[in-house]
Structures are given as C-alpha cells and as structure tokens.
Design a protein around this motif. Sequence first.
Motif, mmCIF file in Angstrom:
data_model
loop_
_atom_site.group_PDB
_atom_site.id
_atom_site.type_symbol
_atom_site.label_atom_id
_atom_site.label_comp_id
_atom_site.label_asym_id
_atom_site.label_seq_id
_atom_site.Cartn_x
_atom_site.Cartn_y
_atom_site.Cartn_z
ATOM 1 N N TRP A 7 52.220 82.141 -16.956
ATOM 2 C CA TRP A 7 51.118 83.049 -16.647
ATOM 3 C C TRP A 7 49.784 82.327 -16.534
ATOM 4 O O TRP A 7 48.918 82.725 -15.765
ATOM 5 N N LYS A 8 49.629 81.240 -17.270
ATOM 6 C CA LYS A 8 48.422 80.431 -17.136
ATOM 7 C C LYS A 8 48.378 79.808 -15.735
ATOM 8 O O LYS A 8 47.330 79.766 -15.094
ATOM 9 N N VAL A 10 49.867 81.038 -13.079
ATOM 10 C CA VAL A 10 49.625 82.130 -12.139
ATOM 11 C C VAL A 10 48.131 82.417 -12.066
ATOM 12 O O VAL A 10 47.551 82.560 -10.987
ATOM 13 N N ARG A 11 47.476 82.507 -13.207
ATOM 14 C CA ARG A 11 46.039 82.785 -13.241
ATOM 15 C C ARG A 11 45.257 81.678 -12.540
ATOM 16 O O ARG A 11 44.318 81.941 -11.780
ATOM 17 N N THR A 12 45.657 80.434 -12.740
ATOM 18 C CA THR A 12 44.983 79.306 -12.097
ATOM 19 C C THR A 12 45.121 79.377 -10.583
ATOM 20 O O THR A 12 44.143 79.197 -9.852
ATOM 21 N N GLU A 13 46.334 79.655 -10.106
ATOM 22 C CA GLU A 13 46.557 79.731 -8.659
ATOM 23 C C GLU A 13 45.838 80.930 -8.048
ATOM 24 O O GLU A 13 45.303 80.840 -6.945
ATOM 25 N N MET A 14 45.810 82.050 -8.745
ATOM 26 C CA MET A 14 45.129 83.239 -8.218
ATOM 27 C C MET A 14 43.622 83.021 -8.116
ATOM 28 O O MET A 14 42.964 83.612 -7.263
ATOM 29 N N SER A 15 43.084 82.167 -8.972
ATOM 30 C CA SER A 15 41.646 81.899 -8.892
ATOM 31 C C SER A 15 41.296 81.058 -7.663
ATOM 32 O O SER A 15 40.146 81.025 -7.242
ATOM 33 N N LYS A 16 42.292 80.405 -7.067
ATOM 34 C CA LYS A 16 42.082 79.593 -5.872
ATOM 35 C C LYS A 16 42.148 80.416 -4.589
ATOM 36 O O LYS A 16 41.780 79.933 -3.529
ATOM 37 N N VAL A 17 42.626 81.644 -4.681
ATOM 38 C CA VAL A 17 42.794 82.495 -3.499
ATOM 39 C C VAL A 17 41.429 82.896 -2.959
ATOM 40 O O VAL A 17 40.533 83.281 -3.701
ATOM 41 N N TRP A 19 39.831 85.669 -1.005
ATOM 42 C CA TRP A 19 40.113 87.032 -0.575
ATOM 43 C C TRP A 19 39.241 87.395 0.616
ATOM 44 O O TRP A 19 38.095 86.995 0.708
#
Length: 63
Positions: A7-8, A10-17, A19
């Motif tokens: 989950w850490k 996932v959070r790191t990768e989502m912050s790179k998106v 939008w």
Amino acid sequence: MTSREYWKGVRTEMSKVVWPTRKELGAFTVVVICTCAVFALGFWAVDSGFLAILKAILGVTLS
C-alpha cells in the motif's frame, strides 16, 4: 512483500499520476463519445450493406 509495503508503493505511484483538468476531461469525453458514434454508424452501414447484398444474391430476409 507485506501488505503495508504494498500500500505504501501504491500511494507512492498514485502521487506520480498527472490527473486531467476538468476542461481536459470534458474534451476527452466529447472525443470518446464522437468516436463511438462514428464507429457505430460505420458498423451499421457495413451491416446494412451486407444484408442488402444477401437479399440481392440469396433472397435472405430477417423476418
């Protein structure tokens, strides 16, 4: 890999998106709807043409 690490990550990768903005999202939506409409009309035309050919050559009907 533990659940916490997953989950850490996932959070790191989502912050790179990056939008899309509201304006971009609206424009992309219009493009998708128009593209779907064009393909639907194209498939309808091909289907109608194919049916007309079958009716002319074989006398096939869809009743």
